[in-house]
Design an enzyme around this catalytic site. Structure first.
Site, short mmCIF file in Angstrom:
data_model
loop_
_atom_site.label_atom_id
_atom_site.label_comp_id
_atom_site.label_asym_id
_atom_site.label_seq_id
_atom_site.Cartn_x
_atom_site.Cartn_y
_atom_site.Cartn_z
N SER A 48 -38.58 10.33 60.23
CA SER A 48 -39.48 11.43 60.52
C SER A 48 -40.95 11.05 60.36
O SER A 48 -41.82 11.82 60.73
CB SER A 48 -39.16 12.63 59.63
OG SER A 48 -39.29 12.28 58.28
N HIS B 260 -43.06 13.06 53.50
CA HIS B 260 -43.81 13.71 54.58
C HIS B 260 -45.27 13.87 54.21
O HIS B 260 -45.65 13.78 53.05
CB HIS B 260 -43.20 15.07 54.92
CG HIS B 260 -41.98 14.97 55.79
ND1 HIS B 260 -41.24 16.06 56.15
CD2 HIS B 260 -41.38 13.91 56.37
CE1 HIS B 260 -40.22 15.66 56.91
NE2 HIS B 260 -40.29 14.37 57.06
N ASP C 253 -42.35 21.62 57.64
CA ASP C 253 -41.14 21.54 56.84
C ASP C 253 -40.61 22.86 56.31
O ASP C 253 -39.68 22.86 55.50
CB ASP C 253 -41.38 20.62 55.63
CG ASP C 253 -41.55 19.18 56.06
OD1 ASP C 253 -41.33 18.90 57.25
OD2 ASP C 253 -41.89 18.35 55.21
#
Lengths: 204, 198
Positions: B59, B114, B140
């Site tokens: 990701s 992230h 998210d």
């Protein structure tokens, strides 16, 4: 003593030592490449509208809508240890002395992954914010806001580093005075459409 | 017993004197203890329960790929910090927008790496962050527990990424995805250490 296993082990050990030193030197070498990134920005068309986050939700909240022009040159950040540069434009606003619980707020309006020096010269005209901009409390309360252009240099190996260009400090080389009145970085968030400004409300 | 060792091709073991054997086992223990001590030492320095993590998903591609190793720093919590706004990635003075954090969602074991997209700070509220993977389209919010829209920096984040080494962590992915590889590796390592005679 000189069995195959020992030889393989020695060769592997030597390989890892070399790999470690090459990686360490590569990581350290980035200090030899100073960078001078530049950016200028022009804000257009700042609006606040109310809306619902999802069609099923009943709560409505304020959204900041803005368009901007951005000229930036981050190509000097690329050296042999640069894998990519992540560039992003944020809006920072505070609402101290108000009912808002959160007094320091920052959020990303727009971002881009820049994979090479050629892609690092940005020229955006009348670009829209890439993400929805809504406050955690649902209201902006007409705070003063500043834009900040930031970047993150991600290396092939070694430490990540960050940098930013802001407007508010005096003598900022990067607000690009030669562009005249362009380079507007600060603004007051307007009241939502159809609502009177808070200052007028206080007077009445 | 001897016959069994011969059958297994481990006749080497018979030639080791007990004293030598014990020394080798001690050696093996020392290696394990050193590794453990270094890990815990790093953990104390970085103030993070897991100062090194391996990237498990794509990701954050192309910056971070599966198997890359990340070094974390967790002394930028921004509790009681009252200085000027620090630059993102600074070692003290708080987590900023644009930093890459590793967090564990309550009830799930998988650490997620992230980037911070939003940051809301108040005097009486926890530092709230919203994250997004560079390679993902949406933020998210879907990954967080139901009815949670922001992360709590102190509770859920285990550190911010400060250093990067590619590919080295891939071996741990192999080991966790193929359980037999783990026992095989441990067995080979143990045997090598015991059989070495120098």
């Amino acid at each position: 003593m000189h069995s195959t296993a020992v030889r393989i082990q020695n060769a592997f050990g030597f390989f890892t030592t070399i790999a470690f030193f090459v990686a360490a030197l590569t990581a350290l070498s980035t200090i030899l490449y100073p960078a001078n990134p530049s950016a200028s920005i022009n804000l257009r068309n700042i609006k606040v509208r109310t809306g619902r986050p999802h069609y099923t939700s009943t709560k409505s909240q304020e959204y900041l809508l803005l368009n901007f022009d951005l000229d930036a040159d981050l190509s000097s950040l690329f050296n042999w240890n640069t894998k990519q540069v992540f560039a992003y434009l944020t809006v920072i606003y505070g609402s101290s002395g108000t009912a808002n619980k959160h007094t320091e707020n920052e959020m990303v309006l727009w971002d881009a992954i820049l994979p090479s020096a050629n892609a690092a010269k940005l020229h955006l005209v009348n670009e829209q914010a890439k993400y929805k901009v809504n406050d955690i409390s649902g209201k902006f309360l007409e705070s003063n806001a500043t834009l900040r252009f930031e970047w993150n240099v991600q290396p092939h190996v070694g430490a990540l580093c960050w940098g930013s260009i802001e407007a508010d400090s005096e003598g900022n080389v990067l607000s690009q005075a030669e562009k005249g009145k362009r380079g507007k970085w600060s603004f007051q968030i307007p009241p939502a459409w159809g609502k009177k400004p808070a200052t007028k409300k206080a007077a009445a | 017993m001897d016959a069994l060792l011969d059958q297994l091709g481990l006749s080497e073991l018979r030639r080791l004197k007990p004293r030598q054997m014990l020394a080798q086992i001690l050696n093996f223990g020392l290696i394990l203890a050193t590794a453990f001590m270094m890990w815990k030492g790093l953990s104390v320095v970085a103030d993070s329960p897991s100062p090194i993590v391996v990237v498990l998903s794509g990701s954050m591609e192309p910056a971070f790929q599966r198997g890359d190793l990340l070094f974390l720093w967790n002394r930028n919590l921004e509790l009681n910090y009252a200085g000027p706004t620090p630059a993102p990635g600074s070692t003290f003075g708080g987590t900023k927008v644009g930093e890459i954090v590793v967090y564990n969602v309550k009830g799930k074991d998988i650490p997620i790496v992230h980037r911070v997209m939003r940051r809301h700070k108040g005097a009486k509220t926890p530092l709230n962050l919203l994250t997004k993977g560079d390679n993902n389209y949406a933020d998210d919010t879907e990954l967080y527990p139901r009815n949670q829209f922001y992360l709590d920096r102190e509770e859920e984040v285990i550190g911010s990424v400060v250093g990067y080494v590619p590919f080295v962590g891939y071996v741990t992915i192999l080991l966790s995805e193929h359980p037999w590889a783990k026992s095989a590796l441990l067995g080979i390592m143990g045997l090598l250490v015991i059989l070495q005679r120098e």
